[in-house]
Design a protein around this motif. Structure first.
Motif, PDB file in Angstrom:
ATOM      1  N   SER A   9       0.839  -1.208   0.000  1.00 12.45           N
ATOM      2  CA  SER A   9       0.000   0.000   0.000  1.00 12.45           C
ATOM      3  C   SER A   9       0.871   1.254   0.000  1.00 12.45           C
ATOM      4  CB  SER A   9      -0.929   0.002   1.219  1.00 12.45           C
ATOM      5  OG  SER A   9      -1.788  -1.118   1.199  1.00 12.45           O
ATOM      6  N   LEU A  10       1.920   1.237   0.822  1.00  7.18           N
ATOM      7  CA  LEU A  10       2.816   2.384   0.887  1.00  7.18           C
ATOM      8  C   LEU A  10       3.529   2.591  -0.451  1.00  7.18           C
ATOM      9  CD1 LEU A  10       4.142   4.613   2.577  1.00  7.18           C
ATOM     10  CD2 LEU A  10       5.846   2.936   3.314  1.00  7.18           C
ATOM     11  N   TRP A  11       4.011   1.506  -1.058  1.00  4.72           N
ATOM     12  CA  TRP A  11       4.733   1.600  -2.323  1.00  4.72           C
ATOM     13  C   TRP A  11       3.833   2.154  -3.438  1.00  4.72           C
ATOM     14  CZ3 TRP A  11       8.535   2.434  -5.245  1.00  4.72           C
ATOM     15  CH2 TRP A  11       8.593   1.984  -6.562  1.00  4.72           C
ATOM     16  N   GLY A 219       5.763   1.507 -10.194  1.00  7.72           N
ATOM     17  CA  GLY A 219       4.603   1.445  -9.312  1.00  7.72           C
ATOM     18  C   GLY A 219       3.538   0.482  -9.789  1.00  7.72           C
ATOM     19  N   SER A 220       3.516   0.221 -11.097  1.00 12.25           N
ATOM     20  CA  SER A 220       2.496  -0.670 -11.663  1.00 12.25           C
ATOM     21  C   SER A 220       2.710  -2.131 -11.305  1.00 12.25           C
ATOM     22  CB  SER A 220       2.447  -0.513 -13.182  1.00 12.25           C
ATOM     23  OG  SER A 220       1.933   0.760 -13.535  1.00 12.25           O
ATOM     24  N   THR A 221       3.838  -2.458 -10.668  1.00 17.34           N
ATOM     25  CA  THR A 221       3.996  -3.814 -10.142  1.00 17.34           C
ATOM     26  C   THR A 221       2.985  -4.080  -9.030  1.00 17.34           C
ATOM     27  OG1 THR A 221       5.652  -3.079  -8.536  1.00 17.34           O
ATOM     28  CG2 THR A 221       6.453  -3.857 -10.682  1.00 17.34           C
ATOM     29  N   LEU A 222       2.555  -3.012  -8.347  1.00 14.98           N
ATOM     30  CA  LEU A 222       1.567  -3.068  -7.265  1.00 14.98           C
ATOM     31  C   LEU A 222       2.041  -3.860  -6.046  1.00 14.98           C
ATOM     32  CD1 LEU A 222      -1.763  -3.606  -9.254  1.00 14.98           C
ATOM     33  CD2 LEU A 222      -0.702  -1.452  -8.569  1.00 14.98           C
ATOM     34  N   THR A 223       3.326  -4.159  -5.984  1.00 15.92           N
ATOM     35  CA  THR A 223       3.836  -4.933  -4.856  1.00 15.92           C
ATOM     36  C   THR A 223       5.338  -4.695  -4.687  1.00 15.92           C
ATOM     37  OG1 THR A 223       4.050  -7.171  -3.930  1.00 15.92           O
ATOM     38  CG2 THR A 223       4.270  -6.955  -6.320  1.00 15.92           C
ATOM     39  N   VAL A 224       5.789  -4.912  -3.443  1.00 18.80           N
ATOM     40  CA  VAL A 224       7.233  -4.855  -3.164  1.00 18.80           C
ATOM     41  C   VAL A 224       7.841  -6.247  -3.096  1.00 18.80           C
ATOM     42  CG1 VAL A 224       7.037  -2.686  -1.908  1.00 18.80           C
ATOM     43  CG2 VAL A 224       6.845  -4.858  -0.654  1.00 18.80           C
ATOM     44  N   GLU A 225       7.019  -7.267  -3.145  1.00 19.38           N
ATOM     45  CA  GLU A 225       7.515  -8.633  -3.047  1.00 19.38           C
ATOM     46  C   GLU A 225       8.470  -8.949  -4.192  1.00 19.38           C
ATOM     47  OE1 GLU A 225       4.786 -11.764  -1.252  1.00 19.38           O
ATOM     48  OE2 GLU A 225       3.358 -10.420  -2.235  1.00 19.38           O
ATOM     49  N   ASP A 226       9.522  -9.617  -3.912  1.00 18.42           N
ATOM     50  CA  ASP A 226      10.592 -10.074  -4.808  1.00 18.42           C
ATOM     51  C   ASP A 226      11.383  -8.942  -5.455  1.00 18.42           C
ATOM     52  OD1 ASP A 226       9.237  -9.240  -7.206  1.00 18.42           O
ATOM     53  OD2 ASP A 226       8.382 -11.229  -7.530  1.00 18.42           O
ATOM     54  N   GLY A 227      11.052  -7.676  -5.132  1.00 23.90           N
ATOM     55  CA  GLY A 227      11.830  -6.536  -5.621  1.00 23.90           C
ATOM     56  C   GLY A 227      11.800  -6.336  -7.119  1.00 23.90           C
TER      57      GLY A 227
END
Length: 422
Positions: A9-11, A219-227
């Motif tokens: 959410s923050l990302w 930002g369009s990755t919508l996640t920070v998982e796996d970088g």
């Protein structure tokens, strides 16, 4: 509520802020690329139209893109979005809404570039409302909202088609109906340069957009998982740099001088082109995509000018031609490992299938955006008694004729006082 949900959410919220700040880049880019007498108008209408688009997106746009109970064209729920949580998001749904709203705001800003220095303010309002309701959301639903192009595996990670081509085709409709600015073309068809008043503003605008693009693409990755967002950012930056370099070199070779506006357009063209493919291609391909985009934008500007199409901020070339190339590029360069949507490209054993899907998406989305935008503007022309300000108002400048004040009051008032005292 786990840590991953909060970090995602923050990302994405950070990405949304960066994309909204891109409007500042567009203000500087457009104001710097046009004449001083219209600078205040261009800055003001950008804020005004983003506000209008925000309300329309809240009321119907978001629901048309991501709503359930979809028909062939659009979704049919989540109108007047209340902030409720949506299923399967992995982040705050309200943050996702703001992120998507930012993209809609960029699309209408691109479209309105085709109106620059000659359109009535009332036309901006009418077009913003209808574009944000029935043009952008329809294309976005087809590709991002689970629509028919998504079912075919159309690849457009962050919007070369959805945002940039859609906005550019609307700008094309505007330039055709508004016709060229006074003094742009001579009777024999040759073009005159109408120089922007501040190249420093233009360059700063490009830099702001470049930085904002990390929110757009990564930002369009919508996640920070796996970088993975870092890899997307890397491809984005490589393409932008390659576009700037190739545009500068081609202008130097053809014109004998390294043209600053061409170089700036090249950087933007590289960014637009990589927007579709940034998550699907290797780094070497990102460089190639940017290099081609920089050369393409140089020749595209001349193509439209020879056809007496007056495009003050080069939206048709930077966002249109580069948007088409960027969308098609995944059909060549998408790798089996990275093609999470659709299939690998031609150069990776995928044959022509994905390239065909990409071409179909470009053709249908571009045609829809152009046709509906043209109809909207043709209807608005009758409603408000013409799309364009009078010849006297255009010569005077839209700062004064539309708003009653100058963007640069010291400069213009000094000139007026000098005239009166002589």
């Amino acid at each position: 509520m786990d840590a991953t949900y909060l970090m995602n959410s923050l990302w994405v919220m950070m990405g949304a802020i960066l994309v909204i700040f891109m409007l500042g880049g567009f203000i500087m880019l457009e104001a710097g690329s046009t004449r001083m007498k219209n600078a205040g108008h261009i800055a003001g209408k950008t804020i005004f139209t983003f506000g209008s688009a925000s309300l329309v997106f809240w009321a119907v746009g978001f629901g048309f893109i991501f709503g359930d109970n979809a028909n062939f064209l659009v979704g049919l729920s989540n109108f007047f979005y209340s902030g409720s949580e949506l299923d399967g998001m992995g982040l705050s749904s309200s943050v996702f809404f703001v992120f998507q709203l930012a993209f809609a705001g960029i699309a209408i800003t691109i479209a309105l570039g085709g109106f620059a220095e000659r359109a009535k303010l009332s036309v901006y309002l009418i077009f913003t409302v209808l574009f944000s309701a029935i043009v952008y959301p329809v294309v976005a639903h087809w590709i991002w909202g689970g629509g028919w192009l998504a079912e075919h595996g159309k690849q457009d990670f962050a919007g070369s088609t959805v945002v940039h081509l859609t906005g550019a085709m609307a700008a094309l409709a505007a330039t055709i109906l508004l016709k060229p600015r006074i003094g742009k073309f001579n009777k024999d068809g040759t073009a005159n340069n109408i120089y922007g008043h501040n190249q420093v503003y233009t360059a700063l605008g490009v830099l702001i957009l470049w930085v904002g693009w990390f929110g757009f693409n990564a930002g369009s990755t919508l996640t920070v998982e796996d970088g993975f967002f870092g890899f997307v950012a890397l491809n984005t930056n490589l393409a932008a740099g390659a576009g700037a370099v190739s545009a500068l070199i081609i202008s130097w070779m053809v014109m004998g001088k390294s043209d600053v506006p061409t170089m700036l357009n090249g950087a933007l063209a590289g960014l637009v082109a990589i927007t579709a493919s940034c998550a699907f291609v290797d780094t070497w391909a990102a460089v190639v995509i940017g290099l081609v985009a920089g050369i393409l934008v140089f020749y595209s500007v001349r193509f439209f000018e020879k056809r007496k199409i007056d495009d003050p901020i080069f939206a048709l070339s930077v966002h249109g031609a580069a948007g088409v190339w960027g969308t098609l590029s995944t059909g060549f360069f998408a790798t089996p490992e990275l093609a999470a949507v659709g299939k690998p490209g031609l150069f990776y054993g995928g044959g022509f299938e994905q390239l065909g899907v990409q071409f179909m998406g470009v053709a249908v989305s571009g045609l829809y955006a152009f046709a509906v935008s043209f109809i909207i503007l043709a209807a608005a022309k009758k409603v408000v008694g013409g799309l364009r300000v009078t010849e006297e108002e255009e010569i005077m400048g839209l700062d004064l004729s539309e708003h009653g004040s100058y963007g640069y009051p010291e400069v213009f008032m000094a000139d007026e006082n000098k005239r009166l005292s002589s």
